[in-house]
Structure formats: C-alpha cells, structure tokens
Motif scaffolding. Structure first.
Motif, PDB file in Angstrom:
ATOM      1  N   THR A   1       0.735  -1.277  -0.114  1.00 13.07           N
ATOM      2  CA  THR A   1       0.007   0.075  -0.132  1.00 13.07           C
ATOM      3  C   THR A   1       0.910   1.216   0.107  1.00 13.07           C
ATOM      4  O   THR A   1       0.249   2.138  -0.512  1.00 13.07           O
ATOM      5  CB  THR A   1      -0.813   0.020   1.461  1.00 13.07           C
ATOM      6  OG1 THR A   1      -0.191  -0.048   2.422  1.00 13.07           O
ATOM      7  CG2 THR A   1      -2.057  -1.034   1.056  1.00 13.07           C
TER       8      THR A   1
ATOM      9  N   HIS B   1       3.207  -3.396  -4.694  1.00 14.61           N
ATOM     10  CA  HIS B   1       1.952  -3.426  -5.455  1.00 14.61           C
ATOM     11  C   HIS B   1       1.792  -1.976  -6.315  1.00 14.61           C
ATOM     12  O   HIS B   1       2.174  -0.974  -5.793  1.00 14.61           O
ATOM     13  CB  HIS B   1       0.689  -3.793  -4.507  1.00 14.61           C
ATOM     14  CG  HIS B   1      -0.406  -4.272  -5.442  1.00 14.61           C
ATOM     15  ND1 HIS B   1      -1.216  -3.272  -5.850  1.00 14.61           N
ATOM     16  CD2 HIS B   1      -0.762  -5.465  -5.344  1.00 14.61           C
ATOM     17  CE1 HIS B   1      -2.288  -4.017  -6.547  1.00 14.61           C
ATOM     18  NE2 HIS B   1      -1.724  -5.641  -6.089  1.00 14.61           N
ATOM     19  N   GLU B   2       1.147  -2.222  -7.495  1.00 12.68           N
ATOM     20  CA  GLU B   2       0.779  -1.094  -8.144  1.00 12.68           C
ATOM     21  C   GLU B   2      -0.070  -0.152  -7.104  1.00 12.68           C
ATOM     22  O   GLU B   2      -0.099   1.001  -7.400  1.00 12.68           O
ATOM     23  CB  GLU B   2      -0.004  -1.281  -9.496  1.00 12.68           C
ATOM     24  CG  GLU B   2      -0.421  -0.126 -10.445  1.00 12.68           C
ATOM     25  CD  GLU B   2      -0.846  -0.574 -11.666  1.00 12.68           C
ATOM     26  OE1 GLU B   2      -1.024   0.387 -12.447  1.00 12.68           O
ATOM     27  OE2 GLU B   2      -0.830  -1.826 -12.032  1.00 12.68           O
ATOM     28  N   THR B   3      -0.706  -0.477  -6.358  1.00 12.92           N
ATOM     29  CA  THR B   3      -1.580   0.457  -5.373  1.00 12.92           C
ATOM     30  C   THR B   3      -0.519   1.660  -5.005  1.00 12.92           C
ATOM     31  O   THR B   3      -1.025   2.798  -4.580  1.00 12.92           O
ATOM     32  CB  THR B   3      -2.070  -0.296  -4.146  1.00 12.92           C
ATOM     33  OG1 THR B   3      -3.049  -1.293  -4.815  1.00 12.92           O
ATOM     34  CG2 THR B   3      -2.812   0.557  -3.289  1.00 12.92           C
TER      35      THR B   3
ATOM     36  N   ARG C   1      -0.290   4.415  -7.123  1.00 15.04           N
ATOM     37  CA  ARG C   1      -1.559   5.183  -7.684  1.00 15.04           C
ATOM     38  C   ARG C   1      -2.328   6.084  -6.553  1.00 15.04           C
ATOM     39  O   ARG C   1      -3.112   6.869  -6.808  1.00 15.04           O
ATOM     40  CB  ARG C   1      -2.601   4.187  -8.068  1.00 15.04           C
ATOM     41  CG  ARG C   1      -2.022   3.251  -9.234  1.00 15.04           C
ATOM     42  CD  ARG C   1      -1.668   4.134 -10.624  1.00 15.04           C
ATOM     43  NE  ARG C   1      -0.986   3.314 -11.620  1.00 15.04           N
ATOM     44  CZ  ARG C   1      -0.518   3.922 -12.558  1.00 15.04           C
ATOM     45  NH1 ARG C   1      -0.236   5.161 -12.847  1.00 15.04           N
ATOM     46  NH2 ARG C   1      -0.182   3.094 -13.529  1.00 15.04           N
TER      47      ARG C   1
ATOM     48  N   PRO D   1       1.566  -5.411 -10.870  1.00 23.92           N
ATOM     49  CA  PRO D   1       0.619  -4.614 -11.494  1.00 23.92           C
ATOM     50  C   PRO D   1      -0.986  -5.320 -11.251  1.00 23.92           C
ATOM     51  O   PRO D   1      -0.890  -6.436 -10.442  1.00 23.92           O
ATOM     52  CB  PRO D   1       0.690  -4.994 -12.826  1.00 23.92           C
ATOM     53  CG  PRO D   1       1.309  -6.323 -13.105  1.00 23.92           C
ATOM     54  CD  PRO D   1       2.379  -6.374 -11.847  1.00 23.92           C
ATOM     55  N   PHE D   2      -1.738  -4.567 -11.281  1.00 25.84           N
ATOM     56  CA  PHE D   2      -3.124  -4.728 -11.040  1.00 25.84           C
ATOM     57  C   PHE D   2      -3.470  -6.132 -11.752  1.00 25.84           C
ATOM     58  O   PHE D   2      -4.187  -6.923 -11.246  1.00 25.84           O
ATOM     59  CB  PHE D   2      -4.132  -3.648 -11.352  1.00 25.84           C
ATOM     60  CG  PHE D   2      -4.065  -2.530 -10.497  1.00 25.84           C
ATOM     61  CD1 PHE D   2      -4.067  -2.508  -8.698  1.00 25.84           C
ATOM     62  CD2 PHE D   2      -3.936  -1.318 -10.995  1.00 25.84           C
ATOM     63  CE1 PHE D   2      -3.833  -1.534  -8.167  1.00 25.84           C
ATOM     64  CE2 PHE D   2      -3.986  -0.072 -10.026  1.00 25.84           C
ATOM     65  CZ  PHE D   2      -3.869  -0.353  -8.840  1.00 25.84           C
ATOM     66  N   SER D   3      -2.963  -5.995 -12.869  1.00 24.33           N
ATOM     67  CA  SER D   3      -3.254  -7.120 -13.852  1.00 24.33           C
ATOM     68  C   SER D   3      -2.997  -8.640 -13.340  1.00 24.33           C
ATOM     69  O   SER D   3      -3.360  -9.592 -13.839  1.00 24.33           O
ATOM     70  CB  SER D   3      -2.937  -7.134 -15.461  1.00 24.33           C
ATOM     71  OG  SER D   3      -1.514  -6.946 -15.296  1.00 24.33           O
TER      72      SER D   3
END
Length: 276
Positions: free
Chosen positions: A106, A161-163, A166, A197-199
């Motif tokens: 996070t 994590h991409e979170t 962002r 990534p989210f993916s």
C-alpha cells in the motif's frame, strides 16, 4: 537517545566486549565459534560496525560469564522510543542484514521514503500530533535509510504493489517526488525494484512482508499490519514466507518494466499538479 549518543553507546559495547574477551584469553575466532558466529563478526561487534542480535549477546554473556551485561546493554540500545515496541528490534536487524527482500502492498517502503512522504503518512495516522512528534518520526526514518549507503549496505530487493504507485500521499507533488526517489535509487543500483501490477490479480501475500538474511545467522521474516508486527524465526514459517515472496517476485514486472511504470506514475501525478 540521539543517533550520535547511540553510536557512542555501541562503541562502548564493543570496547567492553573486547576487554572481557581478552580477559578470558579468547581470540575473536574462538569466541565466535562458541557463540555460533564468525570471528569476523566478533571483530565487527567490537568496532561497532555491526550490532549483535539479542540471542548472540545472551550467548556471549554465557561464554564470558559476564552476568548478563551484554544482553542488558543490547536490550537498552534497541529500545528506541521513536519506533513501536514491536519494530525497534527489526530496525537493528536491518542494520545487520546481508540481504533484505521486502513486499509492500500500500505505501512506499520505509527505507525508500522521502521526508515529505513520511511526514504525510505520519500525519495521516496521527492527525493531532505535535510537529515535534512528526519531525522525530521523519528523522528516525531518514536514519534507517542510511543503511542503503553505508559500507555494509545489504542487497535490497523490493516488490511494491501497483496500489503504491496510484494512491496520493500528501498530495500529487509529494507522491511524484517519492516515486522519483524510489526510481532514482533503483537507477543507482541501491535497490532491485519490481512492481506487481493490478493485472497480476490477487497477490501471494496480502500484507507487508520482509525477509532478512545474515552472514552468520539464520534468516528471519517480519510481517506487519496497521497496529502490530510479528518477527518470525521458526525455520518452517520462514520457508513459507520465502515461497510467498518468490511467487510475488515471479508475478511482478521485470525491473526494467517496473521502473518504467514507476516513472510513468510519477508523471501522472505531476500532470495532476500542473492542472490544479
């Protein structure tokens, strides 16, 4: 205890260890073999380059028959009120680690944060804190990050994590600068950085995870939630944590693609700043 006085106290620890060892007519190698570390580590303890773990200090007391003085000193020196009680010992282990592998779901990992980012995070969790409290937390985190530039800096591998890329912390400008700093450290080869990534879907580990390896001691794992942390040294549990980290690393983007994603996310935040 200020950083300078803390270092002086560790130097006293080292000088006292050398004196007691020589009084016992033991070489560094001989003492090391009896407490299950190398003679080189004993030398680094004596020079205050590295700090012993509590169990090593306890064994030194046993071998040198020093009535617990080194364990008590060690406990006192890692009792740093700037950190939560469950985390103070982890800070000392970071300084001793030969390798650190970290996953953060996070926020930017503590060792990679900028002062402004740390300040914003601290204010988010302590909205009524005095300025002195926030400054103390920022200073402590800046001091922790010094291990990445020291002579015995660990190999540091981070998966975020991409979170992390962002969520604005302290506003778009603060976040952009924090992401730039993280990317700059990767460019400077101070850290191996990967982004999940989210993916990639659900991560193999939901919380913060840190693995630490040492030259002459077994590895440990550390997991953390918002209000508590757990240091794990059971070999079977550490192995499980290592497997989870391998899965995270395997699902993450390559370091090159990750760096591009971090730089792109920083640019996105800068565009937000320019349009407001």
């Amino acid at each position: 205890m200020a950083n300078g006085s803390r270092q002086a106290a560790w130097e006293f620890f080292g000088a006292e260890l050398k004196r007691r060892r020589e009084d016992a007519d033991l070489t560094q190698v001989e003492l090391g073999s009896r407490v299950f570390v190398s003679g080189g580590y004993i030398g680094q303890f004596e020079q205050a380059i590295r700090k012993p773990q509590l169990d090593v200090a306890h064994r030194i007391d046993g071998v040198l028959q020093t009535d617990g003085i080194f364990e008590r000193l060690c406990r006192k020196l890692i009792d740093d009120k700037r950190y939560a009680e469950y985390f103070a010992g982890v800070v000392e282990l970071e300084r001793q680690a030969a390798q650190i592998c970290e996953f953060e779901p996070t926020v930017v990992p503590g060792l990679l944060q900028t002062p402004a980012y740390t300040s914003a995070l601290t204010l988010a969790t302590h909205p009524f804190a005095a300025d002195e409290f926030i400054e103390e937390r920022v200073t402590a985190r800046v001091e922790r990050a010094q291990i990445l530039s020291g002579p015995t800096r660990p190999l540091y591998w981070v998966v975020v994590h991409e979170t992390v890329l962002r969520v604005p912390v302290g506003g778009p400008d603060v976040t952009a600068r924090a992401l730039d700093h993280m990317a700059d450290l990767a460019d400077a080869r101070r850290v191996v950085l990967q982004a999940l990534p989210f993916s990639a879907g659900a991560p193999a580990n939901n919380g913060s995870l840190r693995l630490m390896e040492f030259e002459d001691a077994p590895p440990v794992a550390y997991t953390e939630t918002s209000f508590s942390g757990t240091l794990v040294d059971d070999p079977a549990m550490v192995k499980r944590a290592e497997r989870a980290y391998d899965l995270l690393r395997g699902a993450a983007l390559s370091p090159e693609a990750s760096l591009a994603l971090v730089r792109s996310a920083a640019e996105d935040f800068r565009r937000c700043t320019s349009t407001t």
